[in-house]
Design a protein around this motif. Structure first.
Motif, PDB file in Angstrom:
ATOM      1  N   ARG A  26     106.079 135.449  -1.364  1.00 10.56           N
ATOM      2  CA  ARG A  26     106.828 136.399  -0.550  1.00 10.56           C
ATOM      3  C   ARG A  26     105.932 137.206   0.402  1.00 10.56           C
ATOM      4  N   ALA A  27     104.723 136.747   0.585  1.00 14.26           N
ATOM      5  CA  ALA A  27     103.736 137.515   1.365  1.00 14.26           C
ATOM      6  C   ALA A  27     104.238 137.842   2.775  1.00 14.26           C
ATOM      7  N   ARG A  28     104.774 136.849   3.471  1.00  9.15           N
ATOM      8  CA  ARG A  28     105.206 137.078   4.859  1.00  9.15           C
ATOM      9  C   ARG A  28     106.341 138.091   4.921  1.00  9.15           C
ATOM     10  N   SER A  29     107.322 137.930   4.051  1.00 10.45           N
ATOM     11  CA  SER A  29     108.470 138.845   4.049  1.00 10.45           C
ATOM     12  C   SER A  29     108.057 140.258   3.658  1.00 10.45           C
ATOM     13  N   LEU A  30     107.211 140.379   2.640  1.00 10.13           N
ATOM     14  CA  LEU A  30     106.763 141.701   2.189  1.00 10.13           C
ATOM     15  C   LEU A  30     105.962 142.410   3.275  1.00 10.13           C
ATOM     16  N   SER A  31     105.119 141.669   3.952  1.00  6.62           N
ATOM     17  CA  SER A  31     104.304 142.262   5.009  1.00  6.62           C
ATOM     18  C   SER A  31     105.167 142.689   6.190  1.00  6.62           C
ATOM     19  N   ALA A  32     106.148 141.861   6.542  1.00  6.86           N
ATOM     20  CA  ALA A  32     107.037 142.207   7.659  1.00  6.86           C
ATOM     21  C   ALA A  32     107.860 143.445   7.326  1.00  6.86           C
ATOM     22  N   GLY A  33     108.300 143.548   6.085  1.00  6.03           N
ATOM     23  CA  GLY A  33     109.139 144.674   5.688  1.00  6.03           C
ATOM     24  C   GLY A  33     108.395 145.986   5.588  1.00  6.03           C
ATOM     25  N   SER A  34     107.097 145.926   5.335  1.00  8.77           N
ATOM     26  CA  SER A  34     106.315 147.158   5.148  1.00  8.77           C
ATOM     27  C   SER A  34     105.442 147.514   6.354  1.00  8.77           C
ATOM     28  N   GLY A  35     105.301 146.568   7.264  1.00  6.68           N
ATOM     29  CA  GLY A  35     104.465 146.823   8.436  1.00  6.68           C
ATOM     30  C   GLY A  35     102.986 146.678   8.176  1.00  6.68           C
ATOM     31  N   ARG A  36     102.617 146.166   7.019  1.00  9.19           N
ATOM     32  CA  ARG A  36     101.205 145.923   6.720  1.00  9.19           C
ATOM     33  C   ARG A  36     101.106 144.784   5.710  1.00  9.19           C
ATOM     34  N   GLU A  37      99.995 144.124   5.698  1.00  8.69           N
ATOM     35  CA  GLU A  37      99.814 142.998   4.790  1.00  8.69           C
ATOM     36  C   GLU A  37      99.740 143.490   3.355  1.00  8.69           C
ATOM     37  N   VAL A  38     100.532 142.879   2.486  1.00  7.37           N
ATOM     38  CA  VAL A  38     100.544 143.206   1.064  1.00  7.37           C
ATOM     39  C   VAL A  38      99.813 142.084   0.341  1.00  7.37           C
ATOM     40  N   ARG A  39      98.676 142.420  -0.295  1.00  6.71           N
ATOM     41  CA  ARG A  39      97.844 141.357  -0.850  1.00  6.71           C
ATOM     42  C   ARG A  39      97.160 141.790  -2.135  1.00  6.71           C
ATOM     43  N   VAL A  40      97.120 140.907  -3.126  1.00  8.98           N
ATOM     44  CA  VAL A  40      96.339 141.141  -4.345  1.00  8.98           C
ATOM     45  C   VAL A  40      94.874 140.934  -3.992  1.00  8.98           C
ATOM     46  N   THR A  41      94.053 141.938  -4.317  1.00  5.91           N
ATOM     47  CA  THR A  41      92.627 141.839  -3.992  1.00  5.91           C
ATOM     48  C   THR A  41      91.736 141.852  -5.228  1.00  5.91           C
ATOM     49  N   ALA A  42      92.254 142.350  -6.361  1.00  9.95           N
ATOM     50  CA  ALA A  42      91.418 142.459  -7.558  1.00  9.95           C
ATOM     51  C   ALA A  42      92.276 142.302  -8.804  1.00  9.95           C
ATOM     52  N   VAL A  43      91.677 141.761  -9.846  1.00 11.25           N
ATOM     53  CA  VAL A  43      92.405 141.523 -11.094  1.00 11.25           C
ATOM     54  C   VAL A  43      91.499 141.789 -12.296  1.00 11.25           C
ATOM     55  N   ASP A 318     108.494 148.729  -2.419  1.00  7.06           N
ATOM     56  CA  ASP A 318     108.921 150.104  -2.137  1.00  7.06           C
ATOM     57  C   ASP A 318     107.733 150.990  -1.763  1.00  7.06           C
ATOM     58  N   ILE A 319     106.671 150.888  -2.542  1.00  5.66           N
ATOM     59  CA  ILE A 319     105.495 151.721  -2.284  1.00  5.66           C
ATOM     60  C   ILE A 319     104.859 151.348  -0.945  1.00  5.66           C
ATOM     61  N   ALA A 320     104.757 150.043  -0.669  1.00  7.82           N
ATOM     62  CA  ALA A 320     104.148 149.591   0.587  1.00  7.82           C
ATOM     63  C   ALA A 320     104.940 150.084   1.796  1.00  7.82           C
ATOM     64  N   ARG A 321     106.263 150.223   1.642  1.00  2.00           N
ATOM     65  CA  ARG A 321     107.118 150.729   2.726  1.00  2.00           C
ATOM     66  C   ARG A 321     107.068 152.243   2.852  1.00  2.00           C
ATOM     67  N   GLY A 322     106.463 152.892   1.864  1.00  2.00           N
ATOM     68  CA  GLY A 322     106.409 154.347   1.889  1.00  2.00           C
ATOM     69  C   GLY A 322     107.518 155.008   1.114  1.00  2.00           C
ATOM     70  N   SER A 323     108.321 154.192   0.385  1.00  2.00           N
ATOM     71  CA  SER A 323     109.379 154.760  -0.455  1.00  2.00           C
ATOM     72  C   SER A 323     108.768 155.183  -1.784  1.00  2.00           C
ATOM     73  N   GLY A 324     109.432 156.025  -2.474  1.00  2.00           N
ATOM     74  CA  GLY A 324     108.894 156.457  -3.771  1.00  2.00           C
ATOM     75  C   GLY A 324     109.738 157.550  -4.367  1.00  2.00           C
ATOM     76  N   GLY A 325     109.345 158.768  -4.119  1.00  2.00           N
ATOM     77  CA  GLY A 325     110.068 159.885  -4.710  1.00  2.00           C
ATOM     78  C   GLY A 325     109.536 160.222  -6.090  1.00  2.00           C
ATOM     79  N   MET A 326     110.167 161.197  -6.728  1.00  2.00           N
ATOM     80  CA  MET A 326     109.734 161.626  -8.050  1.00  2.00           C
ATOM     81  C   MET A 326     109.986 160.521  -9.086  1.00  2.00           C
TER      82      MET A 326
END
Length: 440
Positions: A26-43, A318-326
């Motif tokens: 879902r990398a392409r869709s997630l990145s398009a929806g959040s305006g930035r690349e969403v990627r696993v970098t460490a495990v 949600d977090i990548a898009r800036g959503s969150g809340g309490m």
């Protein structure tokens, strides 16, 4: 699009591996929806060499999950280790203190330390998301946090443990004993080698504690929940439930009462015609009762790699898009203590099965004791022994027989009082079975 939202995942078991693969798909869709690349970098995981279906070498490897959580190489920490203390708790705390967003599937951690972790997230201005901690792929957390904002919730209830639902479903469908069905659940991987956490109702209680906080603005408190498991349910209870028009489910229920928030997990008889009665196998279901929508039920897979990973990825998005809340809708300082409504004050119908010696006066004495406790009986069913060889001229065998009583609405205290007196009369030869009834 140059900015990268960097994900660090601790725990690469079934859910963690599924999450990595899902994020890849879902990398392409997630990145398009959040305006930035969403990627696993460490495990981080226990075994680096294990084949998980993807190349582990493309990620930075951390032997220590706590070090990963605090690393400047990530923006969001995903905790899929499990457990209410130890490494999982230390890693989540380290991530929050370092100003990292956190996504977790750890209901035990949240049930015991949710308020303090939420306060830490608030202080650092980061998100603490946990859709995957309750009911797997069923989006109940998001529903309570967001979709129900215009409602005053009065009750939340549901099937929160797929293992128990599977066992009860098999017992009914095939007439098998609890022990046989538990063994089959373990063979299929639905139950752990030590199944106590599931069959004892504790897994459901941890999830209910989280839902109670979201629904009623209460501080998370697993100790405020009355808990009973399913190990005492026998085939005769399953058969009698069907005969009387019910089906047995392990339910978690939280509702506002005049004496506080009643929180309980226990086997429950639900009408065969109800929506919750149709939920079989490992499926989960949660029903919300509220003033505006009246009642809605969400049904779906409560466990499994892809289902749970779906919830994890939704939180990341949600977090990548800036959503969150309490984390628990209200600021932690505004969460009220969940005043525990005493189970003795619970009001409802009851199924009571007594195994008694088949002798004159037994049934009359039992009915009399319930009348003394001011309990009205809807029905009484007695199944006599079929051993004709031992019968006397009155038709009694002398052998123990089950006597089942269905009460009209009454209190837990009255039922317990009546049963104590019946046991004291000497007729009962086995531990009485008590199952609460939820009527439509």
């Amino acid at each position: 699009m140059t900015q990268v939202f960097r994900i660090g995942i601790a725990g690469l078991g079934t859910v963690g591996a599924s999450a990595v693969l899902m994020l890849d798909r879902r990398a392409r869709s997630l990145s398009a929806g959040s305006g930035r690349e969403v990627r696993v970098t460490a495990v981080s995981a226990r075994d680096r060499a294990r084949d998980r279906g993807f190349d582990i070498d493309r990620f930075t490897w951390f032997d220590d999950p706590v070090a990963l959580a605090a690393s400047p190489e990530i923006d969001c920490f995903i905790e899929l280790i499990g457990g209410e203390k130890g490494t999982a708790k230390a890693a989540v705390e380290a991530a929050l203190k370092a100003g990292k967003h956190v996504v977790t599937a750890n209901k035990a951690l949240l049930a015991r330390h949710g308020s303090e972790l939420a306060a830490l997230a608030e202080a650092k201005g980061v998100s603490l998301q946990f859709e995957a901690a309750v009911a797997g792929g069923v989006p109940i957390v998001k529903t309570l946090r967001e979709a129900m904002a215009g409602n005053a919730i009065t009750r939340i209830s549901g099937i929160l443990n797929g293992t128990c639902n599977y066992i009860l479903s098999r017992m009914e469908a095939e007439g098998l004993s609890f022990d046989v069905c538990l063994g089959e659940a373990q063979r299929l991987g639905y139950a752990e080698a030590d199944p106590t956490f599931d069959i004892g109702g504790f897994d459901s209680a941890h999830k209910l504690a989280i839902l109670t906080s979201l629904a009623f603005g209460a501080a998370v408190d697993a100790d405020a929940i009355h808990v009973e498991g399913i190990s005492a349910i026998s085939p005769i209870d399953i058969r009698m439930a069907q005969e009387l028009g019910y089906r047995i489910k392990l339910l978690g229920v939280a509702e506002a009462t005049a004496t506080g928030i009643e929180q309980r997990v226990h086997p429950t008889m639900v009408p065969l015609t109800s929506a919750i009665a149709q939920v079989m196998g490992v499926t989960n279901a949660v029903t919300i009762a509220a003033d505006a929508v009246r009642e809605i039920t969400l049904i779906g897979p409560g466990a499994g790699g892809d289902a749970t990973a779906s919830a994890v990825v939704a939180d990341i998005a949600d977090i990548a898009r800036g959503s969150g809340g309490m984390p628990f809708v209200l600021p932690v300082a505004q969460l009220r203590k969940a005043e525990r409504a005493p189970m003795q004050l619970h009001h409802g119908g009851y199924y009571v099965r007594l195994t008694v010696n088949d002798r004159p006066g037994a049934a009359a004495s039992i009915v009399g004791r319930f009348a003394e406790a001011d309990i009205s009986l809807e029905s009484i069913v007695q199944h006599r022994s079929e051993d004709a060889a031992t019968r006397d001229p009155t038709g009694r065998s002398g052998a123990p027989v089950p006597v089942v009583l269905i009460t009209y609405a009454t209190t837990e205290a009255a039922v317990r009082q009546a049963i104590d007196k019946v046991v004291g009369d000497g007729y009962v030869v086995e531990t009485p079975q008590i199952i609460r009834i939820e009527r439509e």
